[in-house]
Enzyme design. Structure first.
Site, short mmCIF file in Angstrom:
data_model
loop_
_atom_site.label_atom_id
_atom_site.label_comp_id
_atom_site.label_asym_id
_atom_site.label_seq_id
_atom_site.Cartn_x
_atom_site.Cartn_y
_atom_site.Cartn_z
N CYS A 32 86.73 76.14 67.15
CA CYS A 32 85.88 75.93 68.33
C CYS A 32 86.69 75.29 69.46
CB CYS A 32 84.64 75.13 67.93
SG CYS A 32 83.31 75.23 69.14
N HIS A 154 82.71 77.89 62.62
CA HIS A 154 83.09 76.64 61.96
C HIS A 154 83.21 76.77 60.44
CE1 HIS A 154 82.61 73.84 65.40
NE2 HIS A 154 81.80 74.78 65.84
N GLU A 156 84.51 74.65 58.45
CA GLU A 156 84.25 73.33 57.85
C GLU A 156 82.76 73.07 57.67
OE1 GLU A 156 83.68 72.43 62.19
OE2 GLU A 156 84.87 73.84 61.02
#
Length: 181
Positions: A32, A154, A156
């Site tokens: 991002c 994302h 994560e």
């Protein structure tokens, strides 16, 4: 004056350190805003610090987009996605400025690692499957070594059992495998 000389010296010093880090062939993941930093710094796609060739501009919808997306993993050589070519990964995406604008006309296109895709796994530019209107559904690119990866979604946030998907964990497992190798 002195402030301008200091700033110029600092930028040159940071650039030198960045060039040195890239020469060490260490893996880098930009997610991002991290992807935005890598493109602004000229690290992606061409590993040319200070020479930007991609900008991440406002989403086509002109608003913040927060949604789950599907990513088709390409066959591009990339340490982060080794063994994942052809798979569809599910990850969240949340950004207002993530549509890539490739600035350097006539240059070799960057290695596209991830494409936004529809339910059938076809690359798409259609909203909402492609939340920012990225041309050719580009969601993530690598450098020519496959060690530097930038993507808007994302991984994560798709790595733990409590999250709706653990597909992002596949990227981090590849990192661990590479570090052990």
């Amino acid at each position: 004056g002195a402030g301008r000389i200091f700033a110029t010296s600092l930028v040159a010093q940071l650039r030198d350190q960045l060039v040195e880090f890239l020469a060490a062939r260490e893996p880098i993941l930009g997610v991002c805003n991290g992807f935005q930093v890598l493109t602004e710094a000229g690290i992606l796609p061409g590993r040319r610090p200070g020479q930007r060739s991609v900008a991440l501009i406002e989403n086509q919808s002109a608003r913040f987009e927060d949604r789950k997306v599907r990513l088709l993993v390409s066959g591009v050589k990339c340490m982060w996605t080794e063994g994942l070519a052809g798979q569809i990964l599910h990850m969240p995406s949340a950004h207002a400025e993530g549509r890539p604008l490739f600035c350097a006309a006539g240059t070799t296109p960057p290695p596209v690692v991830f494409h936004y895709c529809d339910e059938q796994g076809r690359c798409t530019m259609e909203y909402p499957c492609n939340p920012n209107g990225a041309p050719d559904g580009v969601a993530g690119i690598a450098d020519e070594t496959g060690l530097v990866l930038g993507l808007m979604p994302h991984p994560e946030r798709a790595s733990l059992p409590a999250q709706y998907s653990q597909d992002g964990l596949k990227l981090f497992k590849n990192l661990v495998r590479w570090l052990k190798g």
